[in-house]
Design a protein around this motif. Structure first.
Motif, PDB file in Angstrom:
ATOM      1  N   ASP A  52       0.843  -1.186   0.000  1.00 42.64           N
ATOM      2  CA  ASP A  52       0.000   0.000   0.000  1.00 42.64           C
ATOM      3  C   ASP A  52       0.888   1.251   0.000  1.00 42.64           C
ATOM      4  O   ASP A  52       1.714   1.414   0.909  1.00 42.64           O
ATOM      5  CB  ASP A  52      -0.866  -0.043   1.261  1.00 42.64           C
ATOM      6  N   PRO A  53       0.770   2.130  -0.991  1.00 43.37           N
ATOM      7  CA  PRO A  53       1.599   3.348  -0.981  1.00 43.37           C
ATOM      8  C   PRO A  53       1.475   4.118   0.325  1.00 43.37           C
ATOM      9  O   PRO A  53       2.386   4.840   0.725  1.00 43.37           O
ATOM     10  CB  PRO A  53       1.060   4.155  -2.165  1.00 43.37           C
ATOM     11  N   GLY A  54       0.342   3.940   1.009  1.00 44.25           N
ATOM     12  CA  GLY A  54       0.162   4.593   2.299  1.00 44.25           C
ATOM     13  C   GLY A  54       1.118   4.081   3.366  1.00 44.25           C
ATOM     14  O   GLY A  54       1.283   4.696   4.415  1.00 44.25           O
ATOM     15  N   SER A  55       1.766   2.939   3.112  1.00 42.55           N
ATOM     16  CA  SER A  55       2.783   2.461   4.035  1.00 42.55           C
ATOM     17  C   SER A  55       4.046   3.304   3.959  1.00 42.55           C
ATOM     18  O   SER A  55       4.907   3.225   4.833  1.00 42.55           O
ATOM     19  CB  SER A  55       3.177   1.012   3.709  1.00 42.55           C
ATOM     20  N   PHE A  56       4.136   4.078   2.870  1.00 42.82           N
ATOM     21  CA  PHE A  56       5.364   4.854   2.645  1.00 42.82           C
ATOM     22  C   PHE A  56       5.103   6.360   2.664  1.00 42.82           C
ATOM     23  O   PHE A  56       5.927   7.132   3.127  1.00 42.82           O
ATOM     24  CB  PHE A  56       5.974   4.485   1.285  1.00 42.82           C
ATOM     25  N   PHE A  57       3.969   6.759   2.106  1.00 42.33           N
ATOM     26  CA  PHE A  57       3.682   8.179   1.936  1.00 42.33           C
ATOM     27  C   PHE A  57       2.262   8.479   2.404  1.00 42.33           C
ATOM     28  O   PHE A  57       1.409   7.584   2.420  1.00 42.33           O
ATOM     29  CB  PHE A  57       3.803   8.575   0.455  1.00 42.33           C
ATOM     30  N   ASP A  58       2.019   9.728   2.713  1.00 45.28           N
ATOM     31  CA  ASP A  58       0.674  10.173   3.038  1.00 45.28           C
ATOM     32  C   ASP A  58      -0.062  10.411   1.726  1.00 45.28           C
ATOM     33  O   ASP A  58       0.046  11.475   1.120  1.00 45.28           O
ATOM     34  CB  ASP A  58       0.738  11.459   3.856  1.00 45.28           C
ATOM     35  N   THR A  59      -0.787   9.410   1.310  1.00 54.45           N
ATOM     36  CA  THR A  59      -1.415   9.489  -0.008  1.00 54.45           C
ATOM     37  C   THR A  59      -2.601  10.453  -0.045  1.00 54.45           C
ATOM     38  O   THR A  59      -3.185  10.673  -1.098  1.00 54.45           O
ATOM     39  CB  THR A  59      -1.853   8.083  -0.476  1.00 54.45           C
ATOM     40  N   ASP A  60      -2.947  11.025   1.105  1.00 55.42           N
ATOM     41  CA  ASP A  60      -3.959  12.087   1.088  1.00 55.42           C
ATOM     42  C   ASP A  60      -3.364  13.382   0.536  1.00 55.42           C
ATOM     43  O   ASP A  60      -4.086  14.256   0.057  1.00 55.42           O
ATOM     44  CB  ASP A  60      -4.497  12.355   2.498  1.00 55.42           C
ATOM     45  N   ASN A  61      -2.071  13.513   0.647  1.00 52.40           N
ATOM     46  CA  ASN A  61      -1.431  14.775   0.283  1.00 52.40           C
ATOM     47  C   ASN A  61      -0.499  14.685  -0.921  1.00 52.40           C
ATOM     48  O   ASN A  61      -0.102  15.715  -1.460  1.00 52.40           O
ATOM     49  CB  ASN A  61      -0.640  15.319   1.476  1.00 52.40           C
ATOM     50  N   VAL A  62      -0.105  13.500  -1.281  1.00 48.18           N
ATOM     51  CA  VAL A  62       0.756  13.372  -2.457  1.00 48.18           C
ATOM     52  C   VAL A  62       0.198  12.286  -3.365  1.00 48.18           C
ATOM     53  O   VAL A  62      -0.531  11.394  -2.922  1.00 48.18           O
ATOM     54  CB  VAL A  62       2.209  13.004  -2.075  1.00 48.18           C
ATOM     55  N   VAL A  63       0.531  12.385  -4.619  1.00 49.56           N
ATOM     56  CA  VAL A  63       0.101  11.383  -5.592  1.00 49.56           C
ATOM     57  C   VAL A  63       1.318  10.558  -5.986  1.00 49.56           C
ATOM     58  O   VAL A  63       2.296  11.087  -6.525  1.00 49.56           O
ATOM     59  CB  VAL A  63      -0.520  12.046  -6.838  1.00 49.56           C
ATOM     60  N   VAL A  64       1.254   9.279  -5.684  1.00 49.03           N
ATOM     61  CA  VAL A  64       2.330   8.374  -6.065  1.00 49.03           C
ATOM     62  C   VAL A  64       1.984   7.812  -7.439  1.00 49.03           C
ATOM     63  O   VAL A  64       0.945   7.167  -7.612  1.00 49.03           O
ATOM     64  CB  VAL A  64       2.478   7.236  -5.035  1.00 49.03           C
ATOM     65  N   ASN A  65       2.824   8.079  -8.409  1.00 48.49           N
ATOM     66  CA  ASN A  65       2.572   7.625  -9.775  1.00 48.49           C
ATOM     67  C   ASN A  65       2.997   6.163  -9.907  1.00 48.49           C
ATOM     68  O   ASN A  65       4.178   5.838  -9.757  1.00 48.49           O
ATOM     69  CB  ASN A  65       3.359   8.496 -10.759  1.00 48.49           C
ATOM     70  N   VAL A  66       2.036   5.302 -10.144  1.00 46.50           N
ATOM     71  CA  VAL A  66       2.354   3.883 -10.347  1.00 46.50           C
ATOM     72  C   VAL A  66       2.028   3.452 -11.774  1.00 46.50           C
ATOM     73  O   VAL A  66       2.071   2.270 -12.096  1.00 46.50           O
ATOM     74  CB  VAL A  66       1.597   2.981  -9.339  1.00 46.50           C
ATOM     75  N   ASN A  67       1.749   4.424 -12.629  1.00 53.11           N
ATOM     76  CA  ASN A  67       1.317   4.097 -13.983  1.00 53.11           C
ATOM     77  C   ASN A  67       2.489   4.152 -14.974  1.00 53.11           C
ATOM     78  O   ASN A  67       2.465   4.890 -15.948  1.00 53.11           O
ATOM     79  CB  ASN A  67       0.208   5.068 -14.422  1.00 53.11           C
ATOM     80  N   PHE A  68       3.519   3.417 -14.659  1.00 49.33           N
ATOM     81  CA  PHE A  68       4.639   3.329 -15.604  1.00 49.33           C
ATOM     82  C   PHE A  68       5.269   1.945 -15.533  1.00 49.33           C
ATOM     83  O   PHE A  68       5.078   1.213 -14.563  1.00 49.33           O
ATOM     84  CB  PHE A  68       5.675   4.431 -15.333  1.00 49.33           C
ATOM     85  N   LYS A  69       5.984   1.611 -16.595  1.00 42.46           N
ATOM     86  CA  LYS A  69       6.618   0.293 -16.673  1.00 42.46           C
ATOM     87  C   LYS A  69       8.000   0.348 -16.027  1.00 42.46           C
ATOM     88  O   LYS A  69       8.708   1.342 -16.163  1.00 42.46           O
ATOM     89  CB  LYS A  69       6.761  -0.138 -18.133  1.00 42.46           C
ATOM     90  N   PRO A  70       8.397  -0.716 -15.357  1.00 44.77           N
ATOM     91  CA  PRO A  70       9.759  -0.746 -14.806  1.00 44.77           C
ATOM     92  C   PRO A  70      10.776  -0.575 -15.931  1.00 44.77           C
ATOM     93  O   PRO A  70      10.546  -1.016 -17.068  1.00 44.77           O
ATOM     94  CB  PRO A  70       9.867  -2.136 -14.189  1.00 44.77           C
ATOM     95  N   ALA A  71      11.878   0.064 -15.624  1.00 47.42           N
ATOM     96  CA  ALA A  71      12.919   0.280 -16.637  1.00 47.42           C
ATOM     97  C   ALA A  71      14.276   0.394 -15.961  1.00 47.42           C
ATOM     98  O   ALA A  71      14.376   0.717 -14.771  1.00 47.42           O
ATOM     99  CB  ALA A  71      12.630   1.550 -17.439  1.00 47.42           C
ATOM    100  N   TYR A  72      15.306   0.116 -16.755  1.00 40.37           N
ATOM    101  CA  TYR A  72      16.688   0.230 -16.270  1.00 40.37           C
ATOM    102  C   TYR A  72      17.313   1.512 -16.789  1.00 40.37           C
ATOM    103  O   TYR A  72      16.980   1.981 -17.872  1.00 40.37           O
ATOM    104  CB  TYR A  72      17.528  -0.950 -16.775  1.00 40.37           C
TER     105      TYR A  72
END
Lengths: 231, 334
Positions: free
Chosen positions: B291-311
């Motif tokens: 859960d991104p909420g385990s790392f960040f306050d998702t009420d106040n920031v938007v964690v972008n998870v809509n991308f593919k992993p890349a090197y």
């Protein structure tokens, strides 16, 4: 030594053997080379074979303690080219002490694959430079006034640099091999009394330095060819 | 002295929203005026009490022994830069009362939480004054040397919570899958500080991994840490724009070590610190295994998870005591 390295070593040996040794005869080297105090200088182009660092996985640990690979890597040091400079000092008619300084440029390569979240595989590279200083013994196995076959072995210190020189690792370097010398001028009057070509093949053993594998000691084939001269 | 009691998540958010790139690892931070400073202890040894309450399978004395071992483990990975001292047993609850206390509490309302850590800190300096840890006694616990399924290992969970107590946030070095009950199960992980525990009976989390050691070294920043390790800094971008909350890992093929961090600013900046000198493969992935909420306050920031992993397109050289040049990891949309 892996299969590619063995093949390269054989090719190197073949290259050395094909140099003009047809005039070999059981006559001693020319007088100027037999005084025991000859000093020759050699400048050569050096070719180093590739080094396989093997594979390594970026692993997580499953609850049962077995690895869960996030992605895999396969790494190598590509073949390199550089310059050698040797100073040979004749200790006896056949035995020479030699100091060598060398510089070479290589490319570190890593292929990624098997990404757990399907990231596209990629080939990653980084340039590497190597400087080394070695001391060797050079033994003339067979000689004529024009040509000689020799064996050489020695060891020294090396420094490898990557990341535009920011990453620096030192190590030990050794070599065992042999080659030929062919004189165009030998004991000639004038300032430049000796001039010729020298080619050799060798096995290079490196320990520590920059690596992308778990093995600290690597063995690779190498060859060099250049001119030598003496006064 | 100004004191505030802060919940763990709130503190992480303070760091995440405003931390500059110097916040190399996800560690706890507190706002001091216009700055965010690392939350850490400055006085050692940390004196702590243990609640004198037994739970089935674990006595208070056994809890104290396990907690002492967990503190000692963290002390050893910092070369003794942190230390703790058992001050005695107490009947007080592990809540903010001016005394650092660890113990069991029954929190039926937190039926997915094995343990939690809270803090009291000096809000003018970020210095920790008190921290309390409870292990949730609605679960079954064990101190068995090799683990005892289906009970959770006290030392492993205590070690995770003591990591928080010392100032570490969560690591994202793990892969999970969603179970039918909506909970996440660990497929694999490589950090004590991953927010989801191994299944009951497992004791792997008694041993800090390279990622944990790097994070702790970054907080207490000993001379040897500064001298012996280096860092990679850069940005994660999607079509030229920064990504917040990308999980960035560095892998050293010659040591097998895997260390992670996050992009913590709107322009996608990150710093991977605590890396041994060597060459690294750098990879960025979305934060989708917890859960991104385990790392960040998702009420106040938007964690972008809509991308593919890349090197990152090159190997990255990390010198001891220095940093790589800035790199840019370019990712593409899913």
């Amino acid at each position: 030594m892996n299969r590619r390295a063995v093949a390269a070593a054989v090719l190197t040996a073949g290259f050395v053997a094909m140099l003009p040794l047809v005039a070999l005869a059981q006559t001693p080297p020319a007088a100027r080379r037999s005084t025991g105090h000859v000093i020759d200088y050699t400048v050569a182009v050096q070719f180093d074979g590739p080094t396989d660092f093997g594979s390594a996985d970026a692993n997580l640990l499953r609850p049962n303690g077995t690895p869960l690979s996030v992605f895999s890597t396969n790494s190598s040091l590509g073949p390199g080219i550089g310059l050698d400079a040797h100073v040979s000092f004749g200790l006896t008619r056949r035995l020479f002490a030699e100091a060598t300084g060398a510089w070479g440029r290589f490319q570190l390569r890593t292929h990624t694959s098997g990404d757990v979240e399907n990231a596209d595989p990629l080939r990653l590279t980084e340039d590497l430079s190597r400087f080394s200083v070695e001391g060797s013994g050079l033994w003339m196995l067979w000689a004529t006034p024009r040509a000689a076959l020799f064996a050489r072995g020695g060891a020294g210190w090396m420094r490898e640099l990557a990341g535009a020189g920011t990453l620096m690792e030192d190590g030990v370097i050794g070599n065992v091999g042999g080659g030929v010398k062919y004189w165009w001028k030998n004991g000639a009057p004038g300032r430049l009394s000796r001039l010729g070509v020298r080619a050799e093949g060798r096995v290079v053993i490196r320990s520590n330095g920059i690596t992308l594998g778990e093995q600290r000691t690597r063995v690779t084939p190498a060859a060099s060819a250049g001119i030598f001269f003496g006064f | 002295m100004t004191r505030r009691r802060l919940a763990l998540v709130a503190v992480i958010v303070a760091a995440a929203l405003t931390a500059p790139a110097v916040h190399a690892y996800l560690k706890l931070g507190a706002r001091v005026g216009s700055r965010v400073v690392a939350v850490k202890w400055s006085r050692f040894p940390i004196r702590y009490f243990i609640t004198n309450r037994d739970v089935p399978g674990v006595s208070a004395a056994q809890l104290q022994t396990s907690v002492a071992r967990a503190f000692a483990t963290w002390a050893s990975v910092t070369g003794g830069a942190v230390s703790a001292e058992f001050a005695g047993f107490t009947s007080a609850e592990p809540v903010g009362d001016g005394v650092t206390t660890l113990g069991f509490r029954a929190r039926a309302d937190m039926d997915r939480t094995l343990g939690a850590t809270t803090f009291v800190l000096d809000t003018t300096t970020g210095e920790l004054i008190e921290s309390d840890i409870f292990l949730n006694s609605i679960f079954d616990w064990s101190i068995a040397e090799t683990g005892q399924a289906p009970r959770f290992d006290v030392e492993s969970i205590a070690e995770h919570e003591i990591g928080h107590l010392l100032g570490l946030g969560h690591s994202a070095l793990g892969e999970t899958e969603l179970a039918e009950n909506g909970r996440r199960a660990v497929l694999g992980k490589r950090a004590v500080m991953f927010p989801i525990a191994y299944p009951a009976g497992n004791i792997e989390d008694r041993t800090p991994e390279a990622d944990d050691i790097a994070g702790m070294g970054d907080i207490y920043n000993t001379t040897s840490f500064q001298r012996d390790t280096g860092s990679i800094s850069g940005r994660v971008t999607l079509n030229g724009a920064g990504i917040f909350g990308a999980h960035v890992t560095g892998f050293n093929p010659s040591t097998g070590e895997l260390i992670g961090t996050f992009s913590l600013t709107a322009d996608g900046s990150f710093v991977l610190a605590g890396l041994k000198a060597g060459l690294y493969v750098v990879r960025a992935e979305p934060l989708d295994d917890a859960d991104p909420g385990s790392f960040f306050d998702t009420d106040n920031v938007v964690v972008n998870v809509n991308f593919k992993p890349a090197y990152y397109s090159k190997l990255v050289a990390v010198p001891a005591g220095g940093g790589s040049g800035a790199i840019e990891v370019k990712v593409s949309a899913k």
